[in-house]
Design a protein around this motif. Sequence first.
Motif, PDB file in Angstrom:
ATOM      1  N   ARG A 140      39.645  79.924  41.145  1.00 34.64           N
ATOM      2  CA  ARG A 140      40.695  80.964  41.429  1.00 34.64           C
ATOM      3  C   ARG A 140      42.053  80.384  42.129  1.00 34.64           C
ATOM      4  O   ARG A 140      43.066  81.235  42.372  1.00 34.64           O
ATOM      5  CB  ARG A 140      40.104  81.934  42.465  1.00 34.64           C
ATOM      6  CG  ARG A 140      39.066  82.626  41.720  1.00 34.64           C
ATOM      7  CD  ARG A 140      38.442  83.645  43.160  1.00 34.64           C
ATOM      8  NE  ARG A 140      37.948  82.719  44.057  1.00 34.64           N
ATOM      9  CZ  ARG A 140      36.736  82.914  44.611  1.00 34.64           C
ATOM     10  NH1 ARG A 140      36.111  83.629  44.233  1.00 34.64           N
ATOM     11  NH2 ARG A 140      36.128  82.127  45.666  1.00 34.64           N
ATOM     12  N   SER A 141      42.182  78.973  42.477  1.00 33.76           N
ATOM     13  CA  SER A 141      42.982  78.531  43.045  1.00 33.76           C
ATOM     14  C   SER A 141      44.187  78.041  41.748  1.00 33.76           C
ATOM     15  O   SER A 141      44.061  77.933  40.902  1.00 33.76           O
ATOM     16  CB  SER A 141      42.674  77.402  44.029  1.00 33.76           C
ATOM     17  OG  SER A 141      42.453  76.332  43.351  1.00 33.76           O
ATOM     18  N   ASP A 142      45.416  77.783  42.318  1.00 33.16           N
ATOM     19  CA  ASP A 142      46.572  77.443  41.649  1.00 33.16           C
ATOM     20  C   ASP A 142      46.828  75.912  41.716  1.00 33.16           C
ATOM     21  O   ASP A 142      48.038  75.441  41.956  1.00 33.16           O
ATOM     22  CB  ASP A 142      47.815  78.058  41.655  1.00 33.16           C
ATOM     23  CG  ASP A 142      47.887  79.369  40.913  1.00 33.16           C
ATOM     24  OD1 ASP A 142      47.257  79.455  39.794  1.00 33.16           O
ATOM     25  OD2 ASP A 142      48.911  80.141  41.096  1.00 33.16           O
ATOM     26  N   VAL A 143      45.817  74.927  41.744  1.00 29.64           N
ATOM     27  CA  VAL A 143      45.894  73.548  41.708  1.00 29.64           C
ATOM     28  C   VAL A 143      45.590  72.795  40.379  1.00 29.64           C
ATOM     29  O   VAL A 143      45.062  71.763  40.605  1.00 29.64           O
ATOM     30  CB  VAL A 143      45.230  73.114  42.696  1.00 29.64           C
ATOM     31  CG1 VAL A 143      45.575  73.538  43.935  1.00 29.64           C
ATOM     32  CG2 VAL A 143      43.580  73.369  42.601  1.00 29.64           C
ATOM     33  N   LEU A 144      45.617  73.351  39.274  1.00 26.47           N
ATOM     34  CA  LEU A 144      45.611  72.836  38.199  1.00 26.47           C
ATOM     35  C   LEU A 144      46.219  71.344  37.778  1.00 26.47           C
ATOM     36  O   LEU A 144      45.828  70.474  37.392  1.00 26.47           O
ATOM     37  CB  LEU A 144      45.539  73.697  36.777  1.00 26.47           C
ATOM     38  CG  LEU A 144      45.281  73.059  35.468  1.00 26.47           C
ATOM     39  CD1 LEU A 144      43.800  72.492  35.411  1.00 26.47           C
ATOM     40  CD2 LEU A 144      45.583  73.816  34.066  1.00 26.47           C
ATOM     41  N   THR A 145      47.629  71.595  38.171  1.00 26.82           N
ATOM     42  CA  THR A 145      48.555  70.558  38.101  1.00 26.82           C
ATOM     43  C   THR A 145      48.261  69.467  39.075  1.00 26.82           C
ATOM     44  O   THR A 145      47.966  68.363  38.444  1.00 26.82           O
ATOM     45  CB  THR A 145      50.009  70.916  38.297  1.00 26.82           C
ATOM     46  OG1 THR A 145      50.317  72.028  37.461  1.00 26.82           O
ATOM     47  CG2 THR A 145      50.869  69.859  38.130  1.00 26.82           C
ATOM     48  N   ALA A 146      48.006  69.698  40.240  1.00 24.53           N
ATOM     49  CA  ALA A 146      47.416  68.774  41.170  1.00 24.53           C
ATOM     50  C   ALA A 146      46.124  67.865  40.737  1.00 24.53           C
ATOM     51  O   ALA A 146      45.880  66.856  40.859  1.00 24.53           O
ATOM     52  CB  ALA A 146      47.371  69.342  42.627  1.00 24.53           C
ATOM     53  N   ALA A 147      45.232  68.893  40.256  1.00 22.60           N
ATOM     54  CA  ALA A 147      44.070  68.136  39.633  1.00 22.60           C
ATOM     55  C   ALA A 147      44.223  67.325  38.617  1.00 22.60           C
ATOM     56  O   ALA A 147      43.528  66.117  38.429  1.00 22.60           O
ATOM     57  CB  ALA A 147      43.050  69.228  39.300  1.00 22.60           C
TER      58      ALA A 147
END
Length: 69
Positions: free
Chosen positions: A26-33
Motif C-alpha cells: 500500500r505504500s508508495d516506496v517502489l522507487t526507493a525499494a
Amino acid sequence: MPRGIGFQTAGVFLALTAVGMFADERSDVLTAACVSTGLSVLLLLAGTGLRLPRSGEAPAPDSPKGDEH
C-alpha cells in the motif's frame, strides 16, 4: 576481519530493508525499494571483489587454499 566484509554486511542489511519495502503493497516506496535493491547488489559485488585474492597474492591463512599439507 577479511577485506570487503563491511561492504557485504551493508549490502545484506540494505537488501533486507528493500525486501521490507517491497512487502508493503500500500505504500508508495517502489522507487526507493528498487534503488535500495540496486545499491545492495553493488555493495555485495564490491565486497566480494575485495575479498578475492589478486593475481600473484598469496591466499589468506584462513582460506582453504592455504591448507595444503
